[in-house]
Design a protein around this motif. Structure first.
Motif, short mmCIF file in Angstrom:
data_model
loop_
_atom_site.label_atom_id
_atom_site.label_comp_id
_atom_site.label_asym_id
_atom_site.label_seq_id
_atom_site.Cartn_x
_atom_site.Cartn_y
_atom_site.Cartn_z
N GLY A 53 -21.25 -58.10 -54.25
CA GLY A 53 -21.49 -57.55 -55.57
C GLY A 53 -20.84 -56.18 -55.75
O GLY A 53 -20.07 -55.65 -55.05
N ALA A 54 -21.47 -55.79 -56.99
CA ALA A 54 -21.10 -54.26 -57.35
C ALA A 54 -21.14 -53.27 -56.04
O ALA A 54 -22.04 -53.23 -55.58
N ASN A 55 -20.04 -52.47 -55.81
CA ASN A 55 -20.15 -51.51 -54.78
C ASN A 55 -20.57 -52.25 -53.24
O ASN A 55 -21.20 -51.45 -52.66
N GLY A 56 -20.23 -53.16 -53.12
CA GLY A 56 -20.55 -53.96 -51.94
C GLY A 56 -21.83 -54.42 -51.60
O GLY A 56 -22.10 -54.96 -50.43
N SER A 57 -22.60 -54.32 -52.72
CA SER A 57 -24.29 -54.71 -52.34
C SER A 57 -24.06 -56.18 -52.48
O SER A 57 -23.50 -57.16 -53.04
#
Length: 143
Positions: free
Chosen positions: A75-79
């Motif tokens: 997801g966002a920022n690799g989360s």
């Protein structure tokens, strides 16, 4: 033939034990008797011991049922973004695998046929579909 030559000729294959309602004609494993489960698991253990004795065994694992699966995407920022199972679109699933290191694709197919015949209810061979795929090696240093 030296050990180094033998290692270069052997190839790794993944044997995938797959299930789907369309490809099996036996009851689900949660309905098997304890004796049928012991026979099935014993067959798998003996297969693994024989492959190890022959120098062909690399790894084998069974997997939990698909309703325990999670799909993970970045997801966002690799989360991680996690979606819980079961998934309505799942019609087939991988129940387990073997990785074998053998001399030829024909030998990998022979091993897959043996595994396919694991006993099920009443001791009858399951004739499970086993997908055979070569494990790819790393690219050469020139790449």
């Amino acid at each position: 033939m030296g050990a180094e030559e033998t290692e270069e000729q052997a190839m790794k294959y993944m044997l995938l034990m797959q299930f789907s309602a369309a490809t099996v004609d036996f009851p689900t494993i949660d309905t098997w008797t304890p004796e049928e489960l012991r026979a099935h698991i014993g067959f798998m253990g003996e297969t693994n011991r024989k492959l190890a004795a022959d120098g062909e065994f690399v790894d084998a694992q069974g997997l939990a049922m698909p309703d325990t699966a999670k799909i993970v995407r970045s997801g966002a920022n690799g989360s991680p973004v996690v979606t819980e199972g079961p998934f309505a679109e799942t019609k087939e699933w991988v129940a387990g695998w073997w990785i074998v290191d053998c001399e030829s694709p024909e030998r990998a197919v022979e091993i897959a046929a043996h595994v396919s015949a694991a006993p099920g209810p009443g001791g009858k061979p399951l004739n499970m579909p086993i997908e055979v795929r070569q494990v790819m090696s790393a690219p050469t240093e020139e790449m």
